[in-house]
Design a protein around this motif. Sequence first.
Motif, PDB file in Angstrom:
ATOM      1  N   ARG A 136      -3.075   2.628  14.641  1.00  0.00           N
ATOM      2  CA  ARG A 136      -2.705   3.811  15.416  1.00  0.00           C
ATOM      3  C   ARG A 136      -3.809   4.864  15.381  1.00  0.00           C
ATOM      4  N   GLU A 137      -4.119   5.377  16.582  1.00  0.00           N
ATOM      5  CA  GLU A 137      -5.145   6.417  16.710  1.00  0.00           C
ATOM      6  C   GLU A 137      -4.538   7.773  17.031  1.00  0.00           C
ATOM      7  N   ILE A 138      -3.338   7.788  17.604  1.00  0.00           N
ATOM      8  CA  ILE A 138      -2.651   9.040  17.912  1.00  0.00           C
ATOM      9  C   ILE A 138      -1.218   8.936  17.414  1.00  0.00           C
ATOM     10  N   GLY A 139      -0.571  10.073  17.280  1.00  0.00           N
ATOM     11  CA  GLY A 139       0.809  10.056  16.792  1.00  0.00           C
ATOM     12  C   GLY A 139       0.859   9.832  15.286  1.00  0.00           C
ATOM     13  N   GLU A 140       2.028   9.518  14.806  1.00  0.00           N
ATOM     14  CA  GLU A 140       2.246   9.310  13.376  1.00  0.00           C
ATOM     15  C   GLU A 140       1.518   8.066  12.905  1.00  0.00           C
ATOM     16  N   ARG A 141       0.839   8.145  11.754  1.00  0.00           N
ATOM     17  CA  ARG A 141       0.128   6.992  11.203  1.00  0.00           C
ATOM     18  C   ARG A 141       1.124   5.962  10.704  1.00  0.00           C
ATOM     19  N   SER A 142       0.704   4.689  10.752  1.00  0.00           N
ATOM     20  CA  SER A 142       1.570   3.627  10.265  1.00  0.00           C
ATOM     21  C   SER A 142       1.613   3.634   8.744  1.00  0.00           C
ATOM     22  N   ILE A 143       2.541   2.876   8.173  1.00  0.00           N
ATOM     23  CA  ILE A 143       2.680   2.797   6.715  1.00  0.00           C
ATOM     24  C   ILE A 143       1.385   2.319   6.082  1.00  0.00           C
ATOM     25  N   THR A 144       0.771   1.261   6.660  1.00  0.00           N
ATOM     26  CA  THR A 144      -0.441   0.699   6.057  1.00  0.00           C
ATOM     27  C   THR A 144      -1.635   1.626   6.193  1.00  0.00           C
ATOM     28  N   GLN A 145      -1.598   2.568   7.141  1.00  0.00           N
ATOM     29  CA  GLN A 145      -2.700   3.512   7.284  1.00  0.00           C
ATOM     30  C   GLN A 145      -2.536   4.728   6.373  1.00  0.00           C
ATOM     31  N   ASN A 146      -1.328   5.033   5.949  1.00  0.00           N
ATOM     32  CA  ASN A 146      -1.068   6.205   5.115  1.00  0.00           C
ATOM     33  C   ASN A 146      -1.145   5.797   3.645  1.00  0.00           C
ATOM     34  N   ARG A 147      -2.380   5.649   3.166  1.00  0.00           N
ATOM     35  CA  ARG A 147      -2.613   5.024   1.859  1.00  0.00           C
ATOM     36  C   ARG A 147      -2.283   5.916   0.673  1.00  0.00           C
ATOM     37  N   THR A 148      -2.289   7.239   0.853  1.00  0.00           N
ATOM     38  CA  THR A 148      -2.111   8.123  -0.305  1.00  0.00           C
ATOM     39  C   THR A 148      -0.706   8.701  -0.395  1.00  0.00           C
ATOM     40  N   ASN A 149       0.255   8.041   0.201  1.00  0.00           N
ATOM     41  CA  ASN A 149       1.654   8.437   0.080  1.00  0.00           C
ATOM     42  C   ASN A 149       2.205   7.894  -1.235  1.00  0.00           C
ATOM     43  N   PRO A 150       2.624   8.746  -2.183  1.00  0.00           N
ATOM     44  CA  PRO A 150       3.130   8.235  -3.468  1.00  0.00           C
ATOM     45  C   PRO A 150       4.283   7.247  -3.300  1.00  0.00           C
ATOM     46  N   GLN A 151       5.162   7.493  -2.315  1.00  0.00           N
ATOM     47  CA  GLN A 151       6.291   6.583  -2.129  1.00  0.00           C
ATOM     48  C   GLN A 151       5.799   5.206  -1.679  1.00  0.00           C
ATOM     49  N   GLY A 152       4.756   5.191  -0.872  1.00  0.00           N
ATOM     50  CA  GLY A 152       4.179   3.914  -0.471  1.00  0.00           C
ATOM     51  C   GLY A 152       3.664   3.129  -1.662  1.00  0.00           C
ATOM     52  N   LEU A 153       3.003   3.819  -2.591  1.00  0.00           N
ATOM     53  CA  LEU A 153       2.522   3.160  -3.813  1.00  0.00           C
ATOM     54  C   LEU A 153       3.693   2.630  -4.631  1.00  0.00           C
ATOM     55  N   ILE A 154       4.701   3.453  -4.815  1.00  0.00           N
ATOM     56  CA  ILE A 154       5.868   3.042  -5.616  1.00  0.00           C
ATOM     57  C   ILE A 154       6.527   1.808  -5.004  1.00  0.00           C
ATOM     58  N   ASP A 155       6.678   1.811  -3.681  1.00  0.00           N
ATOM     59  CA  ASP A 155       7.349   0.684  -3.027  1.00  0.00           C
ATOM     60  C   ASP A 155       6.478  -0.557  -3.010  1.00  0.00           C
ATOM     61  N   ARG A 156       5.169  -0.378  -2.911  1.00  0.00           N
ATOM     62  CA  ARG A 156       4.302  -1.564  -2.946  1.00  0.00           C
ATOM     63  C   ARG A 156       4.362  -2.239  -4.305  1.00  0.00           C
ATOM     64  N   VAL A 157       4.369  -1.442  -5.376  1.00  0.00           N
ATOM     65  CA  VAL A 157       4.529  -2.007  -6.716  1.00  0.00           C
ATOM     66  C   VAL A 157       5.899  -2.665  -6.849  1.00  0.00           C
ATOM     67  N   LYS A 158       6.918  -2.036  -6.303  1.00  0.00           N
ATOM     68  CA  LYS A 158       8.268  -2.628  -6.331  1.00  0.00           C
ATOM     69  C   LYS A 158       8.278  -3.967  -5.606  1.00  0.00           C
ATOM     70  N   SER A 159       7.555  -4.051  -4.498  1.00  0.00           N
ATOM     71  CA  SER A 159       7.460  -5.295  -3.740  1.00  0.00           C
ATOM     72  C   SER A 159       6.835  -6.402  -4.587  1.00  0.00           C
ATOM     73  N   ILE A 160       5.753  -6.083  -5.295  1.00  0.00           N
ATOM     74  CA  ILE A 160       5.114  -7.061  -6.190  1.00  0.00           C
ATOM     75  C   ILE A 160       6.100  -7.497  -7.267  1.00  0.00           C
ATOM     76  N   ARG A 161       6.812  -6.529  -7.821  1.00  0.00           N
ATOM     77  CA  ARG A 161       7.760  -6.838  -8.890  1.00  0.00           C
ATOM     78  C   ARG A 161       8.888  -7.747  -8.383  1.00  0.00           C
ATOM     79  N   MET A 162       9.327  -7.546  -7.152  1.00  0.00           N
ATOM     80  CA  MET A 162      10.398  -8.385  -6.597  1.00  0.00           C
ATOM     81  C   MET A 162       9.940  -9.838  -6.446  1.00  0.00           C
ATOM     82  N   VAL A 163       8.690 -10.032  -6.024  1.00  0.00           N
ATOM     83  CA  VAL A 163       8.172 -11.405  -5.928  1.00  0.00           C
ATOM     84  C   VAL A 163       8.081 -12.026  -7.315  1.00  0.00           C
ATOM     85  N   ARG A 164       7.644 -11.255  -8.309  1.00  0.00           N
ATOM     86  CA  ARG A 164       7.568 -11.773  -9.682  1.00  0.00           C
ATOM     87  C   ARG A 164       8.958 -12.166 -10.180  1.00  0.00           C
ATOM     88  N   GLU A 165       9.967 -11.351  -9.853  1.00  0.00           N
ATOM     89  CA  GLU A 165      11.337 -11.668 -10.282  1.00  0.00           C
ATOM     90  C   GLU A 165      11.825 -12.961  -9.632  1.00  0.00           C
TER      91      GLU A 165
END
Length: 467
Positions: A212-241
Amino acid sequence: MQPRLSVVVPVYNVELYLDECLESLAAQTFQDFEVIMVDDGSTDGSAAIAEAFAAADPRFRLISQENKGLGAARNTGVREMSPDSEYLAFVDSDDTLPATAYALLIETLDETGSDFAAGNVTRFRSAGHVQSPVHRVPFAATRLRTHVSKFRPLLTDRTAWNKVYRRTFWERHSFAYPEAMLYEDAPVSVPAHYLAESVDVLSEPIYNWREREIGERSITQNRTNPQGLIDRVKSIRMVREFMLARVGDDPMYAEHLKVYDNNALAEEIPLFWKVLPGSDAAYQEAFLEHVGRLVREIGQDAVRALHVPHKLKLYLTVHRRMDELIAQLEFEKEHPGSIPVSGTLHPKADYPFLDPAAPVPDAVLRLDQELRLRSRLDEAAWHDGKLWLSGWAFARQLGAESRSKALKSLILKEKGSRRTVLVPARSHLDPEATVASGAEFRHADWAGFGALVNPSRLRHRGTWVDG
């Protein structure tokens, strides 16, 4: 007549892109499909655009719900599938597909009988299309009836939308996307790769992933969102489980878990490091808390196999030493590939930013696999029946700063045997080695060597052939 393919398209505030997405679906050369659009509580004009498509084309249906997030919208779409459709696919509503995408995927599945097919992806913006970096390796070549245990790069094929699933496979394993979180693709995509009997991998691009070049950035483009980090780690943990739950029933999952853990440490966590120096306090605290806990869960056995710079960053993360971690990231940006070293017999990394009042254990800093040999042979010539060899050689991180620190021997190994012959080598100055090394902290001027091999020492080894 029931459609063969059901395509689920979650829709949320994408009025800038939705027309293009839905038009690319309508233009598919494979025509036997339905599109289930799930408006997830959009507050812009997205629902009206979707409604217009539904009115104009009976293959498009619109379902509306309160905002629950992407995972919930996908799950709603699955529940609304026609009862006898044979295949299932997902599309994000800001992306597009080449016209032949579903024809290619479904023809392949009809031929192979695999549980799902996945295709290559391009990244696109107004300037044009390029290969998606995260899909480059797993989709470099077409592989039919393969499996992640045979081709490990498929472990990184985690996106939901570059695939067509056989519906019986999806329902047999009761797949559903996690709800109320970001990065919900991997907890379905990775288990699907392991649970499948076989998978088809196509090098042909079948999906266009928008940047995305205009409008709201996508999840993968918004790299410094703390919630994005938390959920990405949660995603890894779910695969490990998922894998841990199966280790008792299938010992192969212990090996699968090792491979996944290595990937998480070596490829997933470094994505956080890229943005850490410019991030705010909230992101850094989320990183220390959630990534640090994940590394502790994975355990030291997996960490030990990594290179020293990587081990050090993980150590600093687990021990919440953020200032030193950022200093290391900045040091590596300024000096790529270089490690300052102390000691000759037992060399270890000696970074200037580490706090001497809180020593890092030698097990973290001790160099082993980092001391890769760099060498070049410049001359091989016969002199009076003896073979003269000359060139340069040095250990990558140690250099060769003086004659006393650059002792060398040439070892000839007998083919098919462990027996060796040791040939003395003399060190000499060769500044070309320093130029070739690109070293910033240690030069390699004394890397030059010369050695004389006497064939008479080899005549009693193996089968001698004159020539």
